[in-house]
Design a protein around this motif. Structure first.
Motif, PDB file in Angstrom:
ATOM      1  N   ASN A  96       1.304  -1.119   0.039  1.00 23.26           N
ATOM      2  CA  ASN A  96       0.062   0.071   0.075  1.00 23.26           C
ATOM      3  C   ASN A  96       0.707   0.932   0.129  1.00 23.26           C
ATOM      4  OD1 ASN A  96      -2.067  -2.005   0.071  1.00 23.26           O
ATOM      5  ND2 ASN A  96      -2.325  -1.348   2.412  1.00 23.26           N
TER       6      ASN A  96
ATOM      7  N   PHE B  23      -1.483  -0.432  -4.130  1.00 16.38           N
ATOM      8  CA  PHE B  23      -3.000  -0.550  -3.342  1.00 16.38           C
ATOM      9  C   PHE B  23      -2.823   1.387  -2.741  1.00 16.38           C
ATOM     10  CE2 PHE B  23      -6.590   0.135  -0.388  1.00 16.38           C
ATOM     11  CZ  PHE B  23      -7.367   0.250  -1.572  1.00 16.38           C
TER      12      PHE B  23
ATOM     13  N   GLU C  90      -6.135  -2.829   2.044  1.00 17.81           N
ATOM     14  CA  GLU C  90      -6.666  -3.234   0.946  1.00 17.81           C
ATOM     15  C   GLU C  90      -7.646  -4.237   0.797  1.00 17.81           C
ATOM     16  OE1 GLU C  90      -3.769  -6.543   1.856  1.00 17.81           O
ATOM     17  OE2 GLU C  90      -3.923  -3.937   2.496  1.00 17.81           O
TER      18      GLU C  90
END
Length: 483
Positions: free
Chosen positions: A310, A391, A409
């Protein structure tokens, strides 16, 4: 109700939108004579076992306050916690199989969290399995004698159960994808390097974790000795087995807090780098070498791999705890950045690349890169044909300060945005179209081994960015990288 067979006995599950079977034991309870021993087969049964509700979870403590809301824990008492859960579209056919390994710093978590509900995967044609495994000292304490890495051996035992039983749940044992997040992703990447796991899975997805989080036998002994001292016992597994579980869990938490507060190599060895006192040990046998070295040398070369992070992982640990707000001078974040292996010149570049950012913002970027993004890149470089993702959707929760943080996520992967437990982290109205895309990407990878973007290479470092909108980029200048 639905009835399925296993090699140990029949199980009775739930027949709703899909079939589900929960709390199926894949190994005997790891207590009494089985404590600190490799997983052993469960006792067979003859009458159908009720598998309509989750089974026991590994011993762990609860977490309170804001972090407890953002990262909820499901704790179900009981000794028979080496169990797994199955969601399937039907008991016939040969659907792709996905096995999820939960995170939690190797000291918490379970396969029973509602965000991991596999209904949407089964609805879309996949047999989804979540597992429990031994955590903390029970899973990873090692003084150099006996069997190490018991938590990883539990994971291998669960995968062996999948190989031997999943066809009775409509799954294809020849098409198994393992995937995990955080410590679960670290487990995935470690399993890639373990000879005992060879052939048990064919594809792997690592979310926010890579192959850098193992420790040496010497570091494991340091942790074990300090745990024994905190408990007032001899530094042996036998002595620690006599300690009441609540007292052991409290001591584990205390060690984790001490490592985070003062991660000094002289005191903690490799744990000063990993920040995980209970984690896989490179013992030379079950885990013959560091996962990155083993993978670079060709281990798991035939396994398809998708790995990613992420964009703002570390904000989960810095923002709700107030650490980011307290990091109010360049001197403080520079010292912290140096701790993560970034030279002074790199600190300056991080700061220069983020005009207007707070010291906490800069520290979060350094931590995200050093602990998550760079290890993922190194693994992609070591394993030819790896696909990379990032992400990047930023949560509006906590007044927008969480950003694209660690664990964000998960609800998108499982397509469970409507799960009430995710609301504190996701905020109001998370984008369903993004969940559909991420979920479908994981499904397609488990089915075919190839997503809809090219693999990562050092020459063409292609990454799929999941956001609104989503894009695919080839970034040839990733900027300063911590060592």
């Amino acid at each position: 109700m639905a009835l399925a067979g296993t090699q140990y006995g029949p199980v009775r599950g739930t027949d709703a939108d899909v079939l589900s079977f929960k709390g199926i034991p894949y190994a005997a309870p790891p207590v009494g004579p089985n404590r600190f021993q490799p997983p052993r087969p469960p006792e067979p049964w003859t009458s159908p076992r009720d598998s309509r509700g989750y089974g026991a979870t590994a011993p762990q403590t609860r977490i309170e306050g804001v972090m407890g809301q953002l990262i909820p824990r499901t704790i179900i008492p009981g000794d028979d916690y080496l169990n797994l859960n199955v969601w399937t579209p039907g008991l016939t056919g040969r659907a792709p199989v996905m096995v999820f390994i939960h995170g939690g710093s190797f000291t918490s978590g379970s396969g029973a969290l509602s965000v991991y509900d596999g209904t949407r995967f089964a609805r879309d044609g996949v047999v989804l399995v979540t597992i429990n495994y031994r955590l903390g000292a029970d899973g990873f304490l090692w003084f150099g004698d006996g069997t190490p890495n018991l938590g990883l051996l539990d994971q291998i035992a669960a995968l062996t159960w999948v190989r031997d039983n999943i066809d009775g749940f409509g799954g294809d044992p020849g098409n198994v994808t393992i995937f995990g997040e955080s410590a679960g992703a670290m487990s995935v990447c470690t399993l890639l390097a373990m000879p005992a796991a060879e052939g048990l899975f064919h594809r792997a997805i690592a979310q926010s974790g890579a192959g850098h989080n193992t420790i040496s036998p010497e570091s494991a002994r340091l942790v074990g000795t300090r745990l024994a001292a905190a408990l007032g016992t001899a530094p042996t597994r036998e002595a620690i087995a006599d300690v009441p579980v609540p007292q052991l869990l409290a001591a584990q938490d205390m060690l984790s807090q001490q490592v985070s507060a003062k991660p000094r190599a002289k005191r903690w060895g490799d744990v000063a780098r990993t920040l995980l006192p209970f984690s896989p040990v490179v013992d030379g046998d079950l885990l013959p070498g560091a996962p990155l070295d083993r993978i670079r040398a060709g281990a798991a070369a035939d396994v398809d791999l998708l790995i990613g992070t992420n964009s703002e992982e570390a904000r989960l640990f810095l923002v709700p705890t107030g650490v980011a707000a307290r990091m109010n001078t360049p001197l403080l974040y520079a010292a912290a950045a140096l701790r993560f292996g970034l030279p002074v010149s790199g600190v300056r570049r991080y700061r220069a690349n983020r005009p207007g950012a707070t010291a906490g913002d800069v520290l979060a970027a350094v931590m995200t890169d050093s602990y998550y993004r760079i290890p993922a890149i190194r693994l992609a470089e070591a394993h030819r044909g790896t696909y990379m993702y990032e992400f990047g959707w930023r949560s509006p929760a906590c007044d927008g300060t969480l950003g694209a943080c660690h664990a964000l996520e998960l609800a998108f992967v499982f397509n469970n945005l409507d799960d009430p437990s995710t609301a504190p982290m996701l905020g109001p109205a998370p984008p369903q179209h993004l969940a559909d895309l991420v979920h479908r990407t994981w499904l397609n990878f488990a089915t075919t081994g190839t997503p809809d973007w090219p693999p990562y290479t050092p020459e063409q470092p292609t990454t799929r960015h999941f956001n609104t909108p989503s894009t695919t980029t080839t970034n040839t200048n990733p900027g300063p990288t911590p060592h």
